[in-house]
Design a protein around this motif. Structure first.
Motif, mmCIF file in Angstrom:
data_model
loop_
_atom_site.group_PDB
_atom_site.id
_atom_site.type_symbol
_atom_site.label_atom_id
_atom_site.label_comp_id
_atom_site.label_asym_id
_atom_site.label_seq_id
_atom_site.Cartn_x
_atom_site.Cartn_y
_atom_site.Cartn_z
ATOM 1 N N LEU A 15 8.855 -4.966 4.768
ATOM 2 C CA LEU A 15 8.729 -5.502 3.407
ATOM 3 C C LEU A 15 9.050 -4.368 2.440
ATOM 4 N N ALA A 16 10.151 -4.548 1.715
ATOM 5 C CA ALA A 16 10.648 -3.447 0.889
ATOM 6 C C ALA A 16 9.699 -3.091 -0.248
ATOM 7 N N ASP A 17 8.851 -4.044 -0.659
ATOM 8 C CA ASP A 17 7.964 -3.694 -1.776
ATOM 9 C C ASP A 17 6.797 -2.817 -1.340
ATOM 10 N N ASP A 18 6.585 -2.664 -0.046
ATOM 11 C CA ASP A 18 5.672 -1.623 0.440
ATOM 12 C C ASP A 18 6.517 -0.381 0.704
ATOM 13 N N LEU A 19 6.469 0.549 -0.212
ATOM 14 C CA LEU A 19 7.266 1.776 -0.068
ATOM 15 C C LEU A 19 6.358 2.854 0.532
ATOM 16 N N ILE A 20 6.823 3.472 1.625
ATOM 17 C CA ILE A 20 5.971 4.455 2.310
ATOM 18 C C ILE A 20 6.731 5.774 2.397
ATOM 19 N N SER A 21 6.110 6.827 1.890
ATOM 20 C CA SER A 21 6.781 8.129 1.913
ATOM 21 C C SER A 21 6.629 8.761 3.298
ATOM 22 N N GLY A 22 7.430 9.772 3.576
ATOM 23 C CA GLY A 22 7.272 10.521 4.832
ATOM 24 C C GLY A 22 8.515 10.494 5.680
ATOM 25 N N GLU A 23 8.705 11.547 6.462
ATOM 26 C CA GLU A 23 9.858 11.701 7.353
ATOM 27 C C GLU A 23 9.379 11.724 8.800
ATOM 28 N N PRO A 24 10.085 11.149 9.742
ATOM 29 C CA PRO A 24 11.292 10.336 9.606
ATOM 30 C C PRO A 24 11.005 8.925 9.129
ATOM 31 N N GLY A 25 9.718 8.595 8.936
ATOM 32 C CA GLY A 25 9.409 7.277 8.401
ATOM 33 C C GLY A 25 8.465 6.513 9.303
ATOM 34 N N THR A 29 3.246 -4.529 -7.191
ATOM 35 C CA THR A 29 2.395 -4.537 -8.387
ATOM 36 C C THR A 29 2.963 -3.548 -9.401
ATOM 37 N N LYS A 30 2.702 -3.798 -10.667
ATOM 38 C CA LYS A 30 3.261 -2.921 -11.706
ATOM 39 C C LYS A 30 2.719 -1.507 -11.577
ATOM 40 N N VAL A 31 1.409 -1.409 -11.347
ATOM 41 C CA VAL A 31 0.814 -0.068 -11.286
ATOM 42 C C VAL A 31 1.374 0.709 -10.092
ATOM 43 N N GLY A 32 1.473 0.053 -8.933
ATOM 44 C CA GLY A 32 2.000 0.723 -7.743
ATOM 45 C C GLY A 32 3.450 1.133 -7.916
ATOM 46 N N PHE A 33 4.210 0.285 -8.572
ATOM 47 C CA PHE A 33 5.626 0.559 -8.826
ATOM 48 C C PHE A 33 5.785 1.775 -9.748
ATOM 49 N N LEU A 34 4.982 1.815 -10.800
ATOM 50 C CA LEU A 34 5.070 2.952 -11.735
ATOM 51 C C LEU A 34 4.603 4.236 -11.052
ATOM 52 N N GLU A 35 3.553 4.111 -10.249
ATOM 53 C CA GLU A 35 3.037 5.279 -9.515
ATOM 54 C C GLU A 35 4.114 5.839 -8.583
ATOM 55 N N ALA A 36 4.815 4.944 -7.889
ATOM 56 C CA ALA A 36 5.871 5.387 -6.968
ATOM 57 C C ALA A 36 6.982 6.097 -7.734
ATOM 58 N N ASN A 37 7.341 5.551 -8.875
ATOM 59 C CA ASN A 37 8.402 6.187 -9.669
ATOM 60 C C ASN A 37 8.010 7.601 -10.076
ATOM 61 N N VAL A 38 6.767 7.759 -10.525
ATOM 62 C CA VAL A 38 6.313 9.088 -10.944
ATOM 63 C C VAL A 38 6.285 10.025 -9.729
ATOM 64 N N ARG A 61 -2.192 3.701 12.260
ATOM 65 C CA ARG A 61 -2.569 4.174 10.916
ATOM 66 C C ARG A 61 -1.395 4.921 10.292
ATOM 67 N N LEU A 62 -1.138 4.617 9.050
ATOM 68 C CA LEU A 62 -0.041 5.277 8.332
ATOM 69 C C LEU A 62 -0.286 6.764 8.221
ATOM 70 N N SER A 63 0.787 7.548 8.368
ATOM 71 C CA SER A 63 0.609 8.969 8.070
ATOM 72 C C SER A 63 1.175 9.302 6.685
ATOM 73 N N GLY A 64 2.085 8.450 6.161
ATOM 74 C CA GLY A 64 2.628 8.681 4.820
ATOM 75 C C GLY A 64 1.767 8.010 3.757
ATOM 76 N N THR A 65 2.196 8.153 2.505
ATOM 77 C CA THR A 65 1.507 7.469 1.402
ATOM 78 C C THR A 65 2.225 6.159 1.138
ATOM 79 N N ARG A 66 1.440 5.095 0.949
ATOM 80 C CA ARG A 66 2.042 3.791 0.703
ATOM 81 C C ARG A 66 1.857 3.421 -0.775
ATOM 82 N N TYR A 67 2.949 2.934 -1.361
ATOM 83 C CA TYR A 67 2.927 2.491 -2.751
ATOM 84 C C TYR A 67 3.181 0.990 -2.767
ATOM 85 N N ASP A 68 2.280 0.254 -3.371
ATOM 86 C CA ASP A 68 2.441 -1.198 -3.431
ATOM 87 C C ASP A 68 3.334 -1.541 -4.620
ATOM 88 N N CYS A 69 4.635 -1.532 -4.367
ATOM 89 C CA CYS A 69 5.604 -1.741 -5.450
ATOM 90 C C CYS A 69 5.757 -3.211 -5.814
#
Ligand code: UTP
Length: 294
Positions: A131-141, A258-267, A248-256
């Protein structure tokens, strides 16, 4: 263990939480800094070894198809101007001809219905759902990490994160069994439970490795929470018949979504960038200062 070669990207949702931006623009095309959400998800899938990509789309989603297609005029203009960096930023996103497929969901009846719509493409092999709106940081993913868990344990694997108990009604939640800190045995799954009824605060985020048997359950078209055909309900039916684990996720997940999650991810993503981080940091400090004074 069969490697995971195919991924499904359900992009048929209406994106009502982002109106009016999403009236004519698919939610998945909203950019995090300068790259659309869907491209981050495709990159994550590629890093996990995915070779075939299917997008479950709906009305008004043609921008996604265009994004992963060649654009002769633009490529020609960038080449003529010697803009190599911009050129590779658009050509890198494109796959090989035939690697990308698109099916229409026709009616947005829920995530489970979207996955079932891709059945002919999936065939009889395990597959990933992102689901693309769950953006998760980290390598290799996250999906690459999950593919390792799948190689070791087989069966189904879902990505998990701890959420505040009060928020369980927004997620699919697992009843955990054995837990080594990373891999959690899934004993049961409940979609959007009230906090009082939630079996834990371990919630599923938008990454799944699923066995094709799930398609048989989805075919029944049973409605669940919110009167939608829920993926979680059909996944739950496989528990006990085959291994079912959460990671369990090892990266940070941004709930894009939602508006707040989307803005947080951008920052967060802008601050990480070598070319932008310093400037963005200073501007944000200024903005915060102005707002403190109000
Ligand atoms: P969401 O619950 O975020 O729904 O779907 P949505 O329609 O995209 O957004 P809102 O709630 O109206 O703002 C979760 C994921 O499932 C996909 C969405 O595209 C999103 O990636 N989905 C959902 C479908 O592909 N089809 C559906 O029928 C429902």
């Amino acid at each position: 263990m069969k490697p995971i070669r195919k991924a499904v990207f359900p992009v048929g949702g209406l994106g009502t939480r982002f109106l009016p931006a999403t009236k004519a623009l698919p939610k998945e095309m909203l950019p995090i800094v300068d790259k659309p959400l869907i491209e981050y998800a495709v990159e994550e899938a590629r890093a996990a070894g995915i070779e075939e990509f299917v997008f479950v789309t709906g009305r008004g989603k043609t921008a996604i198809q265009n994004h992963f297609d060649s654009h002769f005029e633009l490529e020609h203009a960038l080449t003529a101007k010697g803009r190599e960096e911009e050129l590779s930023s658009i050509t890198n996103a494109m796959g090989e001809p035939g690697q990308f497929a698109y099916v229409r969901q026709m009616e947005a009846l829920g995530l489970g219905h979207a996955v079932w719509t891709a059945r002919n493409f999936i065939g009889n092999e395990p597959f990933a759902v992102l689901l693309a709106d769950d953006l998760i940081s980290g390598e290799p993913g996250t999906l690459a990490e999950m593919a390792e868990v799948h190689t070791e344990h087989g069966g189904n694997v879902v990505a998990l994160m701890e959420v505040p108990h009060a928020d369980t009604a927004r997620y699919g939640v697992v009843a955990p069994g054995g837990d080594d800190g990373k891999v959690v045995e899934v004993l049961d799954l409940v979609e959007k439970p009230d906090p009082a009824d939630a079996p834990s605060n371990l919630a599923i985020v938008g990454r799944y490795i699923l066995q094709p048997e799930v398609l048989g359950f989805l075919a029944l078209g049973e409605r669940g929470a919110g009167n939608e055909i829920q993926l979680t309900d059909s996944m739950a039916k496989m528990i006990g018949n085959m291994p079912f684990n959460g990671m369990r996720l090892s990266g940070t997940r941004y709930d894009c979504g939602t508006k707040v999650g989307f803005l947080e991810a951008n920052v967060a993503f802008a601050l990480e960038r070598d070319d932008l981080g310093r400037d963005v940091f200073q501007r944000i400090e200024q903005v915060l200062e102005e707002h403190r004074q109000v």
